[in-house]
Design an enzyme around this catalytic site. Structure first.
Site, mmCIF file in Angstrom:
data_model
loop_
_atom_site.group_PDB
_atom_site.id
_atom_site.type_symbol
_atom_site.label_atom_id
_atom_site.label_comp_id
_atom_site.label_asym_id
_atom_site.label_seq_id
_atom_site.Cartn_x
_atom_site.Cartn_y
_atom_site.Cartn_z
ATOM 1 N N TYR A 1 36.929 33.541 47.491
ATOM 2 C CA TYR A 1 35.636 33.415 47.010
ATOM 3 C C TYR A 1 34.385 32.742 47.663
ATOM 4 C CZ TYR A 1 32.245 31.805 43.126
ATOM 5 O OH TYR A 1 31.477 31.664 42.106
ATOM 6 N N LYS B 1 30.773 34.388 48.978
ATOM 7 C CA LYS B 1 29.473 33.675 48.582
ATOM 8 C C LYS B 1 28.714 33.293 49.629
ATOM 9 C CE LYS B 1 29.384 33.800 44.130
ATOM 10 N NZ LYS B 1 28.333 34.553 43.224
#
Length: 327
Positions: free
Chosen positions: A149, A153
């Site tokens: 994750y 990002k």
């Protein structure tokens, strides 16, 4: 002004929408149209006179991003993402949504060509940082995530900076703290327990705590998250220069400090509803997350958050419980 919100059915998306409808304008310009999108059908705000278009689809599918920006929104809020725990558990899905979908959206704006340059607000995360890390983490510290994750990002941030540099859009990336206290049902985020140990006890329900009381993390309320988004959409980006991604201010608090804030707000009975149940997977994920920041640059640019965790608990009580602490 035409505004597009991706992730409009999510908690932050709904609260952002409510704020925009209440204000009726953004940055001094009247909102003339709202386009709301999510993977599940979003709901139009009740009673608004602003024309609203609703859309439900997987924005990472071919052609969907192009359809969403075809109306040339002036401001795009990109809140859509697979959350941290799910992105770690499902590698392919996390990269398809969080990276490929974001790239498709950026390129859909680029494909429209000259004469179109929207403000693009990208919600990033403090998960772009990974251990070992100084305390507090300064604005200049490198991004080296230790989760899928966080990696997704971080790549989104780099692309946003480059597309802004090329004049494709006017982008601002905001690294959100863990948003706490989240109302409603728990989601699949690894950080969900930070909200759960406050929300559930205040609702008279048991909460599970999967990590040590000494775990420290960076928090901001949903109220602050909406303020971050509004400010990012209206700030003079000349003040940012080429550094388009900002760590948002927040509150650094240990789980023990969270629990004591709960005790001050609702007493020992609420605290007694927290059940400790260690989860090695959650402990491993959280161990690689940053804990405190020196978000000086964002503060100097006018972004604001709560001063302490007691204020975060109060914001939840005021916004979700009508200002009343249950017995």
């Amino acid at each position: 002004m035409h505004i597009l919100i991706l992730g409009a059915a999510g908690m932050v998306g709904r609260k952002l929408l409510a704020r925009l409808v209440k204000d009726g304008s953004l940055g001094g310009e009247t909102i003339s149209r709202l386009t709301l999108h999510d993977v599940v059908p979003p709901e139009a705000p009740p009673g608004t006179a602003i024309p609203v278009s609703l859309s439900a689809s997987d924005f990472s599918d071919p052609g969907e991003a192009e359809r969403l920006v075809a109306g040339r929104p002036d401001v795009i809020f990109h809140l859509a993402a697979i959350v941290s725990g799910e992105a770690e558990a499902d590698f392919d899905k996390g990269y398809r949504i969080n990276l490929d979908g974001t790239r498709r959206l950026y390129d859909a704006v680029r494909a429209i060509g000259e004469g179109y340059k929207p403000r693009f607000v990208f919600t990033s995360s403090v998960a772009v940082f990974g251990a070992p890390m100084p305390e507090p983490i300064p604005d200049e510290y490198l991004t080296a995530p230790l989760t899928s994750y966080g990696t997704q990002k971080a790549i989104g941030e780099l692309l946003l900076s480059d597309y802004s540099r090329r004049g494709i859009f006017d982008g601002v990336g905001i690294r959100l703290p863990t948003i706490c206290v989240r109302p409603g049902k728990p989601n699949k985020a690894a950080s969900g327990f930070f909200s759960g140990i406050i929300r559930e006890p205040l609702a008279g329900q048991e909460a599970v705590l999967p990590v040590s009381d000494q775990v420290r993390h960076w928090h901001a309320s949903p109220r602050s998250a909406v303020g971050f988004l509004i400010h990012a959409a209206t700030i003079d980006t000349k003040r940012l220069g080429d550094r388009r991604n900002l760590t948002m201010p927040g509150v650094g608090a240990t789980v023990a400090e969270q629990i004591e804030a709960l005790r001050r707000a609702a007493g020992d009975a609420a605290v007694a509803r927290i059940r400790r149940e260690p989860d090695p997977t959650i402990e491993r994920i959280v161990a690689g997350w940053p804990r405190t920041f020196d978000a000086r640059r964002a503060l100097e640019l006018g972004f604001q958050a709560e001063p302490d965790f007691d204020a975060i608990v109060r914001a939840h009580i005021e916004d979700e419980l009508d200002g009343k602490v249950p017995a």
